[in-house]
Design a protein around this motif. Structure first.
Motif, PDB file in Angstrom:
ATOM      1  N   ASN B 144      12.431   5.019   7.716  1.00  0.00           N
ATOM      2  CA  ASN B 144      11.730   5.957   8.600  1.00  0.00           C
ATOM      3  C   ASN B 144      12.488   6.164   9.911  1.00  0.00           C
ATOM      4  OD1 ASN B 144       9.278   6.458   7.077  1.00  0.00           O
ATOM      5  ND2 ASN B 144       8.855   4.280   7.411  1.00  0.00           N
ATOM      6  N   ARG B 172      12.291   9.681   5.867  1.00  0.00           N
ATOM      7  CA  ARG B 172      11.140  10.302   6.495  1.00  0.00           C
ATOM      8  C   ARG B 172      11.378  10.434   7.984  1.00  0.00           C
ATOM      9  NH1 ARG B 172       5.787   7.964   3.694  1.00  0.00           N
ATOM     10  NH2 ARG B 172       7.108   6.109   3.756  1.00  0.00           N
ATOM     11  N   LEU B 188       2.786  -2.909  13.524  1.00  0.00           N
ATOM     12  CA  LEU B 188       3.571  -3.018  12.286  1.00  0.00           C
ATOM     13  C   LEU B 188       4.807  -3.902  12.429  1.00  0.00           C
ATOM     14  CD1 LEU B 188       3.601   0.645  10.894  1.00  0.00           C
ATOM     15  CD2 LEU B 188       2.269  -1.291  10.042  1.00  0.00           C
ATOM     16  N   LEU B 273     -11.004  -5.584   0.272  1.00  0.00           N
ATOM     17  CA  LEU B 273     -10.575  -4.584   1.247  1.00  0.00           C
ATOM     18  C   LEU B 273      -9.055  -4.624   1.416  1.00  0.00           C
ATOM     19  CD1 LEU B 273     -11.161  -2.480   3.446  1.00  0.00           C
ATOM     20  CD2 LEU B 273     -11.570  -4.362   5.056  1.00  0.00           C
ATOM     21  N   SER B 274      -8.550  -5.839   1.500  1.00  0.00           N
ATOM     22  CA  SER B 274      -7.120  -6.045   1.678  1.00  0.00           C
ATOM     23  C   SER B 274      -6.329  -5.497   0.479  1.00  0.00           C
ATOM     24  CB  SER B 274      -6.913  -7.546   1.875  1.00  0.00           C
ATOM     25  OG  SER B 274      -5.709  -7.997   1.375  1.00  0.00           O
ATOM     26  N   THR B 275      -6.833  -5.747  -0.711  1.00  0.00           N
ATOM     27  CA  THR B 275      -6.182  -5.283  -1.934  1.00  0.00           C
ATOM     28  C   THR B 275      -6.162  -3.749  -1.996  1.00  0.00           C
ATOM     29  OG1 THR B 275      -6.877  -7.253  -3.110  1.00  0.00           O
ATOM     30  CG2 THR B 275      -6.303  -5.342  -4.469  1.00  0.00           C
ATOM     31  N   ARG B 277      -6.438  -1.614   0.553  1.00  0.00           N
ATOM     32  CA  ARG B 277      -5.573  -1.027   1.578  1.00  0.00           C
ATOM     33  C   ARG B 277      -4.092  -1.207   1.260  1.00  0.00           C
ATOM     34  NH1 ARG B 277      -8.139  -2.660   7.331  1.00  0.00           N
ATOM     35  NH2 ARG B 277      -9.931  -1.266   7.264  1.00  0.00           N
ATOM     36  N   ARG B 278      -3.759  -2.381   0.725  1.00  0.00           N
ATOM     37  CA  ARG B 278      -2.347  -2.649   0.491  1.00  0.00           C
ATOM     38  C   ARG B 278      -1.749  -1.694  -0.530  1.00  0.00           C
ATOM     39  NH1 ARG B 278       2.132  -2.902  -0.416  1.00  0.00           N
ATOM     40  NH2 ARG B 278       3.682  -4.484   0.115  1.00  0.00           N
ATOM     41  N   ALA B 279      -2.590  -1.207  -1.430  1.00  0.00           N
ATOM     42  CA  ALA B 279      -2.094  -0.300  -2.465  1.00  0.00           C
ATOM     43  C   ALA B 279      -1.460   0.934  -1.838  1.00  0.00           C
ATOM     44  CB  ALA B 279      -3.229   0.094  -3.406  1.00  0.00           C
ATOM     45  N   LEU B 280      -1.920   1.327  -0.654  1.00  0.00           N
ATOM     46  CA  LEU B 280      -1.366   2.508   0.018  1.00  0.00           C
ATOM     47  C   LEU B 280       0.060   2.288   0.509  1.00  0.00           C
ATOM     48  CD1 LEU B 280      -4.438   3.367   2.284  1.00  0.00           C
ATOM     49  CD2 LEU B 280      -3.809   4.426   0.111  1.00  0.00           C
ATOM     50  N   PHE B 281       0.450   1.023   0.609  1.00  0.00           N
ATOM     51  CA  PHE B 281       1.760   0.730   1.195  1.00  0.00           C
ATOM     52  C   PHE B 281       2.839   0.474   0.156  1.00  0.00           C
ATOM     53  CE2 PHE B 281      -1.059   0.224   4.689  1.00  0.00           C
ATOM     54  CZ  PHE B 281      -0.317   0.531   5.813  1.00  0.00           C
ATOM     55  N   ASP B 282       2.469   0.559  -1.116  1.00  0.00           N
ATOM     56  CA  ASP B 282       3.496   0.370  -2.129  1.00  0.00           C
ATOM     57  C   ASP B 282       4.487   1.507  -2.050  1.00  0.00           C
ATOM     58  OD1 ASP B 282       2.847  -2.025  -3.187  1.00  0.00           O
ATOM     59  OD2 ASP B 282       1.517  -1.231  -4.729  1.00  0.00           O
ATOM     60  N   LYS B 283       5.737   1.145  -2.204  1.00  0.00           N
ATOM     61  CA  LYS B 283       6.788   2.173  -2.152  1.00  0.00           C
ATOM     62  C   LYS B 283       6.750   3.024  -3.408  1.00  0.00           C
ATOM     63  CE  LYS B 283      10.512   0.798   0.911  1.00  0.00           C
ATOM     64  NZ  LYS B 283      11.773   0.062   1.012  1.00  0.00           N
TER      65      LYS B 283
END
Lengths: 283, 283
Positions: B144, B172, B188, B273-275, B277-283
């Motif tokens: 990024n 990006r 972050l 919740l953690s699981t 949310r983390r899915a959004l950060f997979d490349k």
């Protein structure tokens, strides 16, 4: 004793049980499985991970195996032993893959028939996915296999379980008491999972995914977590996990204080210590 | 405006400055360098990372460049501008790679000659090694690049710095205000580095390296940290970092409480919740 020619039964055909089965079949062992779901058995048979399997264990089936590997949630493992140990072949050797030991190994050994022997083990490998469909014995390559014997175990049985670890493909095989294991795992594994969950849930970060670099991604990889399994493991190791959480939270409060008062020297001292120690963990 | 045919000067030839130079030379730009060490210049010349370089900037040298990229520690950057901006070519465009923006961008813009323009940027890439000898423009691939314009910047200059990001290989390119940037980076990047340092220093873990799995290794990769640079960045973003530390420490205290009272439901809720949310950060 030696593993050679032994028949091995996997009880619980999930990610780890399935990966054990795959590795052992590749090494030429006869491998059976007992699990809850017919579909898992069918999948494993079709993929050649097992020779046979059942969802209704009986003496005919279970009684054929020399070694039993329990890959179950801790409370399910304890219940299975209580309900089904009369089915097991006399003189058989039992082991497991459970992630906590202090509250499991002693209980199993106490209730076990005197002709059976149980040696606890913890294969330190896993993935963020579940079920036999994700079984993959490559996860054991280069990983650590910890055997957790107690004074009631025979050296011959311990050696056989160590041989099992090597056969599965683990690189480092070591022994720890159940208590030392739980202290170590409380810090290296349970605390790290708490941190990942804490970081992922302390702030709504959904809008940040476009900006994240590798550091956030690395710290939260394990934030994808099986809530049923890990909550059980956490509470079974409660005292150790609380000690480790207290150490970590205390250290974070120290770092916060150094930032708050602008104590650059203290921050740099901690960073140098951290850098020096981390070098020991490079692969 | 466009980058095409522009001459680019890198001020500060470390890991990031050197990697910029390498990427820009590969794209056919004329690239010069100003840095403190003769050895870094010699190395960069020998490896073809730059066309020319100096450790004693003068008007003849600096005045040839259309674009200047500052890859310096924040306080060194501010001092360089104060001491040397009279050497810069009229109408030149300036940018930087500094990891904090709120306390840097405004100060540079305030002191800058009116014919010069500075657009802040943060290339979100790095490694745990330092110096031009580790320069490697592949670290920009897929990463990024955040541009942090202020109301005083022209759209043309912002677009040119965004083009620079694309030319370097970033995937990006986005825009954030310096304040939004610092909030985001406080969470972050700075908080994650604090966590890695906290985890690595809260307990003497040297004897545990034989037992560690990937999770501990992942969480502490960034515990190898340049103490001089990061302590400066932390303190320049003190208020944001303290807010983020407080959020995280508060959440860890919540998790501790749930473990202490054996609140399995609360633990599982946080893990789900953690699981999710983390899915959004997979490349």
């Amino acid at each position: 004793m030696s593993l050679k020619g032994k028949k091995i039964l996997i009880v619980g055909l999930g990610l780890i049980g399935g990966s054990y089965a795959e590795a052992l079949k590749r090494e030429g062992f006869e491998v059976g499985a007992v699990t809850r779901s017919r579909e898992s058995i069918d999948y494993a048979l079709q993929k050649g991970l097992i020779d046979c399997g059942t969802i209704s264990p009986d003496a005919d089936f279970v009684g054929r195996y020399d070694i039993l590997v329990f890959a179950l949630y801790p409370h399910v493992f304890l219940k299975w032993i209580a309900d089904n140990q009369h089915l097991i072949k006399p003189g058989a050797l039992l082991t497991d893959v459970t992630g906590v030991k202090g509250s499991v190994v002693g209980k199993v050994q106490e209730m076990l028939r005197p002709d059976l022997e149980f040696v606890g083990a913890h294969p330190m490998a896993g993935r963020e996915v579940y079920g036999v469909r994700n079984a993959d014995c490559r996860i054991f390559k280069g990983a650590n296999f910890i055997v957790t014997p107690t004074p009631s175990n025979s050296e011959a049985a311990i050696l056989e379980i160590e041989e099992l670890g090597r056969t599965l493909g683990f690189e480092r095989i070591s022994r720890l008491s159940p208590e030392k294991h739980d202290e170590m795992i409380g810090f290296l594994s349970q605390l790290t999972h708490c941190i990942a969950v804490g970081l992922m849930t302390c702030k709504d970060v959904r809008h940040m995914s476009a900006y994240t670099g590798d550091s956030f991604r690395d710290l939260t990889r394990i934030a994808r977590i099986n809530d049923e399994m890990w909550s059980e493991l956490f509470l079974l190791n409660k005292d150790e996990l609380l000690s480790q959480l207290d150490l970590f939270i205390g250290q974070m409060a120290d770092i916060r204080e150094a930032v708050a008062v602008g104590d650059s020297q203290r921050l740099r001292e901690l960073m140098r210590l951290s850098t020096e120690r981390r070098a020991l963990f490079d692969k």
